[in-house]
Design a protein around this motif. Structure first.
Motif, PDB file in Angstrom:
ATOM      1  N   ASP A  63       2.919   0.042   0.015  1.00  0.00           N
ATOM      2  CA  ASP A  63       3.085  -0.915   1.114  1.00  0.00           C
ATOM      3  C   ASP A  63       4.506  -0.947   1.668  1.00  0.00           C
ATOM      4  O   ASP A  63       4.702  -1.075   2.868  1.00  0.00           O
ATOM      5  N   GLY A  84       3.870   2.730   3.634  1.00  0.00           N
ATOM      6  CA  GLY A  84       3.118   2.065   4.701  1.00  0.00           C
ATOM      7  C   GLY A  84       4.006   1.497   5.787  1.00  0.00           C
ATOM      8  O   GLY A  84       4.205   2.089   6.853  1.00  0.00           O
ATOM      9  N   ASP A  85       4.550   0.343   5.520  1.00  0.00           N
ATOM     10  CA  ASP A  85       5.298  -0.364   6.552  1.00  0.00           C
ATOM     11  C   ASP A  85       6.768   0.064   6.633  1.00  0.00           C
ATOM     12  O   ASP A  85       7.499  -0.395   7.499  1.00  0.00           O
ATOM     13  N   ALA A 121       9.267  -9.732   6.743  1.00  0.00           N
ATOM     14  CA  ALA A 121       8.245  -8.730   6.403  1.00  0.00           C
ATOM     15  C   ALA A 121       8.291  -8.338   4.928  1.00  0.00           C
ATOM     16  O   ALA A 121       7.253  -8.101   4.313  1.00  0.00           O
ATOM     17  N   LEU A 122       9.496  -8.280   4.367  1.00  0.00           N
ATOM     18  CA  LEU A 122       9.619  -7.858   2.971  1.00  0.00           C
ATOM     19  C   LEU A 122       8.874  -8.841   2.057  1.00  0.00           C
ATOM     20  O   LEU A 122       8.061  -8.443   1.217  1.00  0.00           O
ATOM     21  N   GLY A 147       6.576 -10.937   2.907  1.00  0.00           N
ATOM     22  CA  GLY A 147       5.151 -10.898   3.235  1.00  0.00           C
ATOM     23  C   GLY A 147       4.449  -9.750   2.533  1.00  0.00           C
ATOM     24  O   GLY A 147       3.363  -9.916   1.964  1.00  0.00           O
ATOM     25  N   ALA A 148       5.069  -8.577   2.550  1.00  0.00           N
ATOM     26  CA  ALA A 148       4.448  -7.410   1.938  1.00  0.00           C
ATOM     27  C   ALA A 148       4.374  -7.559   0.414  1.00  0.00           C
ATOM     28  O   ALA A 148       3.396  -7.148  -0.215  1.00  0.00           O
ATOM     29  N   VAL A 196       4.218 -10.442  -1.288  1.00  0.00           N
ATOM     30  CA  VAL A 196       3.165 -11.434  -1.561  1.00  0.00           C
ATOM     31  C   VAL A 196       1.792 -10.770  -1.467  1.00  0.00           C
ATOM     32  O   VAL A 196       0.917 -10.994  -2.309  1.00  0.00           O
ATOM     33  N   ASP A 197       1.597  -9.928  -0.462  1.00  0.00           N
ATOM     34  CA  ASP A 197       0.305  -9.256  -0.300  1.00  0.00           C
ATOM     35  C   ASP A 197       0.018  -8.306  -1.461  1.00  0.00           C
ATOM     36  O   ASP A 197      -1.114  -8.224  -1.934  1.00  0.00           O
TER      37      ASP A 197
END
Lengths: 516, 299
Positions: A236, A240-241, A275-276, A278-279, A281-282
């Protein structure tokens, strides 16, 4: 390659082969910085340096490492070089060269100044300014350590019962000479808690690194979970991102009941802004609730077992067995072996994921995690103090409050309290300045240059604080004394939001952690 | 004499009978049937699907049936997701978005290929102020799953709008990228009037229309309008919002004929966004709209 065990001078010695012609060995003592108090932070390091005097001189293959629960003296080279180091350290421990305390203290302070790795606030926030929480602090106790204390610590902690040795290669264990004193076996440091309602987060905008840590049950499931989490982060954040340049998950066993999972990820400049977090946590959520097949777990478990087997076949296996023994993780056998990875299921892995979430503490470079249901670390002391009030000098809106049971600094926006029976350290400068840290991590600076305090107030604080918590320091140069705020509230308000946030974070965390 | 247009119809449920049928079914006794239909609508495209989701989520009458349904079927993924969107739309504040977020973390963890879940997360990212890079991360995830998601394109454009005085480079890049390969009739052409309306709104707080009347802006609007109307819109739902944006932007830019063309295509339908944004010019817009609709009737 198998590890065998023998006993020399009443001390267990683990032995492993080595086929490269070199020898290596080490002494592991069951004492580390987590056994100290903040007021003597650095004591174990100082004792170790004294014990190495004239034994090791500038050789990177022979050194000492101070960890939270243990101290490891190690050497690599010829059999004679290894024996010289291990035997020399044991001899020195009987009569430490205490005349070198000042020199070694200076060397350790210089070592601290050269540190490139930042000290993080996470341990302080999880454990408080004690035990494992001392990782957040530099060795503040060094200036107050004297010869009596050094020898007392050496006699109590560096004993036969608290020592395990290991050797690898063609070196005869019978050549070891370890005449250490008898003593009590030390229990592991008490695990304190300063964390309120995890999962929790705090912001440190002085760094671009996110760190999430949590406590899980040690064992094969935790190993496999950490491996799968690392892969998820790779996928991720890196592939990914493309949020990070590096992202990892590590597992460190703390004791028989607890291991610490740590996620560390940096943030690319153009990806700042949430974003960091968020990723991450996901990625964590996916291992709690996402599709996780038995085959995926089995495959990871096999890979982990193979890694385990490969590690067992290296000379380092002797060191790891010695470490397990000294920490009491495995009195007779390794804590777990390759065969224990068989039969792991997704449910086992999910249970670890739940444990991590339930104990998680996140350090974020920006924004917050309230959206994910995480709680922010409180920025105010839970306690208050009533007593004499001393207003701040200059434009300051802070007030110092001195009561019978503690001292507090209060502003319209914050409150920081140190109760006298909860002092972890008080730095006492000859110029009258006092810096007190509470075991819950909050701190108060009592500075005559900052508040309208008098000598009587300083004397009252000195009388109330346990002497064992006091580190006396010489007077600072006038130009080094803290000064009252020289900007008006209007000027502060004119600063950009980024400047204000950076200044606030710096005040809150860096000063709280380092005292600077 | 100014011609007043017909009473505007903003509710997509009133504009599209299939959406009205869906809402009636959901609120009057057959929520499971409506949820099933909701998923089926999605086969026509993830972007169209969210219009249907929004129609349900905007309905106060949904709360009772949805709560009862979730009590009986707590694992119904579609219902859980709809409840998240409903919470956001009912609360319309940060707290509501935050409350939905925690369920959304789980919904996305359970199925990270669910485009609608990512869409709702894109909505909450803006409403909860989760930061520009997190908003973009969610948008990019959604675009991986549904490259033609025109509603997401519009949301992202709004998220990129800078504060007054800020740079518009990112917004322009976003629009350029989205329209680079857009076919005739694509709702993505609607990003052009949206961009200029947003910029006009931010940079002309007094409401003067000089910005929109610049030759280069008029030319961009004209070109995008040509491309959008050169073929039937690929999404009838999205067409309402796109036509409204074109109609309002070109009217304010002084391109009355072009504006009438878009108002005519809309009939009584309107999307609230641009219409509300240009509230200060309502009388002028009503005149253009009235003339357009009247001419449409005559044809």
């Amino acid at each position: 390659m198998s590890v065998t065990e023998t006993t020399v001078d009443g001390i267990p010695v683990f032995l492993a082969d080595r086929d490269d012609g070199l020898c290596s060995g080490g002494l592991i003592f069951r004492v580390g910085w987590a056994d100290e108090t903040l007021a003597v932070r650095g004591l174990t390091h100082l004792v170790s340096h004294l014990a190495l005097h004239q034994v090791v001189v500038g050789d990177p293959h022979q050194n000492v490492e101070i960890h939270d629960r243990y101290t490891h003296v190690y050497a690599q080279g010829s059999a004679q070089q290894v024996l010289n180091v291990l035997n020399g350290v044991c001899a020195n421990l009987q009569q430490l060269p205490t005349h070198r305390i000042a020199l070694e203290s200076d060397a350790l302070r210089a070592e601290e100044a050269r540190r490139t790795e930042e000290r993080r606030a996470s341990p302080l926030l999880r454990y408080g300014a004690q035990g494992y929480g001392l990782a957040s602090f530099p060795e503040l106790g060094l200036p107050g350590i004297d010869a009596d204390l050094v020898q007392l610590w050496a006699d109590a902690a560096f004993t036969r019962e608290n020592t395990v040795a290991w050797l690898a290669g063609e070196v005869a264990p019978g050549s070891l000479k370890m005449p250490l004193p008898e003593g009590e076996r030390s229990t592991l440091p008490v695990v304190t808690s300063a964390l309120g309602r995890p999962p929790m987060w705090f912001r440190d905008s002085t760094t671009d690194t996110l760190v999430v840590s949590g406590v899980v049950t040690p064992g094969p499931a935790a190993v496999v979970y950490t491996m799968l989490l690392g892969r998820a982060l790779d996928r991720d954040l890196l592939d990914g991102d493309r949020i990070s340049l590096s992202a990892s998950a590590t597992l460190e066993v703390r004791d028989a009941e607890a291991a610490v999972v740590t996620i560390t990820a940096d943030c690319l400049l153009q990806r700042r802004g949430g974003a960091l977090a968020g990723a991450v946590v996901d990625a964590m959520a996916r291992l709690r609730w996402g599709p996780l097949g038995a085959a995926e777990v089995t495959y990871a478990a096999r890979a982990a077992a193979e890694t385990h087997r490969a590690a067992d076949a290296t000379p380092d296996a002797a060191r790891r067995r010695a470490l397990d023994r000294v920490l009491g993780l495995a009195p007779e056998q390794p804590a777990w072996g390759p065969d224990d990875f068989v039969g792991l299921t997704p449910e086992h892995v999910r249970a670890v994921a739940e444990e991590l979430h339930a104990t998680a503490l996140a350090q974020l470079p920006d924004l917050g995690l309230d959206w994910a249901g995480w709680n922010q670390i409180p920025m105010h002391s839970p306690r208050t103090v009533t007593g004499t009030e001393y207003p701040g000098r200059g434009y300051s809106d802070a007030v110092l409050v001195l009561g019978e049971d503690g001292v507090m600094v209060r502003t319209p926006r914050s409150r920081s309290t140190v109760a006298f029976d909860q002092v972890a350290i008080m730095q006492a400068y000859e110029d009258g300045g006092r810096w007190l840290v509470s075991t819950d991590g909050f701190q108060v600076q009592v500075e005559p240059t900052m508040y309208e305090v008098d000598d009587a107030a300083i004397a009252a604080i000195d009388a109330a604080v346990d002497l064992a918590r006091v580190v006396r320091l010489s007077a600072r140069r006038p130009e080094d004394l803290p000064r009252p705020r020289d900007t008006t509230p209007e000027q502060d308000a004119a600063a950009s939001p980024e400047q204000r946030r950076a200044a606030r974070d710096r005040r809150s965390w860096l000063r709280r952690v380092t005292g600077r | 004499m100014s011609l007043a247009g017909p009473v505007p119809v903003f509710d997509p449920g009133e504009i599209f009978p299939d959406l009205e049928e869906l809402r009636t079914r959901a609120t009057e006794g057959d929520l499971p049937g409506a949820l099933e239909r909701l998923v089926a609508i999605g086969r026509g495209g993830a972007s169209d699907q969210v219009t249907a989701w929004e129609v349900l989520a905007e309905s106060d009458a949904l709360d009772g049936p949805l709560t009862a349904h979730l009590a009986a079927h707590p694992d119904d993924r579609t219902a859980r997701l709809l409840a998240c969107l409903r919470r956001v739309r009912a609360g319309s504040d940060r707290a509501a978005a935050l409350a939905a977020e925690q369920d959304l973390v789980r919904l996305v963890a359970e199925d990270r290929t669910d485009a609608t879940a990512w869409f709702v997360r894109l909505v909450t990212a803006g409403a909860a102020g989760l930061g520009p890079s997190e908003t973009r991360r969610r948008y990019e995830r959604l675009r991986e799953l549904a490259p033609e998601h025109s509603v997401a394109q519009r949301l992202m454009l709004r998220a990129l709008v800078p504060a007054p005085g800020g740079a518009w480079d990112e917004v322009l890049a976003h629009v350029r990228l989205a329209t680079a390969d857009a076919p005739d009739g694509s709702p993505d052409w609607g990003l052009v009037p949206l961009l200029h309306l947003m910029r006009w709104h931010v940079e002309s707080p007094a409401g003067e229309t000089d910005y929109l009347r610049q030759p280069e802006v008029r030319s961009k609007l004209e070109e995008a309008s040509e491309r959008f109307t050169a073929a039937p819109c690929t999404s009838p739902y999205a067409a309402v919002e796109v036509h409204t944006d074109f109609a309002v932007a070109t009217a304010l830019a002084g391109q009355r004929g072009r504006s009438m063309k878009h108002f005519r295509a809309l009939g009584p339908a309107l999307a609230p966004g641009a219409w509300e944004l240009a509230a200060a010019h309502r009388a002028d817009l009503e005149t253009v709209r009235g003339a357009a609709v009247a001419e449409g009737r005559r044809r």
